[in-house]
Scaffold this active site. Structure first.
Site, PDB file in Angstrom:
ATOM      1  N   SER A 170       0.802  -0.883  -0.226  1.00  0.00           N
ATOM      2  CA  SER A 170      -0.084   0.010  -0.231  1.00  0.00           C
ATOM      3  C   SER A 170       0.758   1.418  -0.053  1.00  0.00           C
ATOM      4  CB  SER A 170      -0.799  -0.148   0.595  1.00  0.00           C
ATOM      5  OG  SER A 170      -2.098  -1.041   0.860  1.00  0.00           O
ATOM      6  N   HIS A 182       3.691  14.892   6.327  1.00  0.00           N
ATOM      7  CA  HIS A 182       2.977  15.970   5.850  1.00  0.00           C
ATOM      8  C   HIS A 182       3.691  15.968   7.195  1.00  0.00           C
ATOM      9  CE1 HIS A 182       0.402  15.297   2.470  1.00  0.00           C
ATOM     10  NE2 HIS A 182      -0.257  14.161   2.944  1.00  0.00           N
ATOM     11  N   CYS A 187      -1.870  -4.381   3.873  1.00  0.00           N
ATOM     12  CA  CYS A 187      -2.103  -5.200   4.005  1.00  0.00           C
ATOM     13  C   CYS A 187      -1.464  -6.829   4.520  1.00  0.00           C
ATOM     14  CB  CYS A 187      -3.089  -5.589   2.071  1.00  0.00           C
ATOM     15  SG  CYS A 187      -1.386  -5.698   1.150  1.00  0.00           S
TER      16      CYS A 187
END
Length: 124
Positions: free
Chosen positions: A64, A69, A84
């Site tokens: 994934s 940020h 996953c």
């Protein structure tokens, strides 16, 4: 049977060392350390340098993604991992606190795709 298709965990990391949040090389090192720590498979990565400081970084994984940020002016970083494959959130919390010199982290966990088996059986 697995209860969900994947786990999405977020870390709001407060009181960080602003220098560690400001530029791509430091952020790249942290995200890659997460990938290595969790033994994930990197597909690619991309970073955006903001002016005068701040970074957004994203590593695409076979499992994934990992993203960050940063807001150095607020000594804050928002980190996400969606996978996953199960992983140890406490290891990542420790890594983030050490890497960013943080003393406060808030973690949120979401199981993604929990209703897939219910919805899928309703469609059959």
């Amino acid at each position: 049977m697995k209860a969900s298709l994947g786990t999405h965990i977020t870390w709001d990391v407060y009181n960080c060392n602003a220098d560690q949040l400001s530029f791509i090389p430091e952020i790249k090192q942290i995200l890659n350390a997460i990938v290595d720590e969790l033994d994930l498979t990197k597909v690619g990565e991309k970073y955006k340098q903001f002016e005068p400081v701040g970074v957004t970084g994203f590593i695409l994984l076979e499992e994934s993604h990992v993203s960050i940020h940063t807001w150095p002016e607020h000594q804050f970083a928002a980190v996400d991992i969606f996978s996953c494959r199960p992983f140890d959130a406490e290891k990542i919390q420790k890594l983030l606190m050490e890497s960013l010199s943080s003393d406060k982290v808030i973690i949120k966990q979401i199981e993604r795709g929990e209703a897939v088996s219910v919805i899928s059986s309703d469609l059959i």
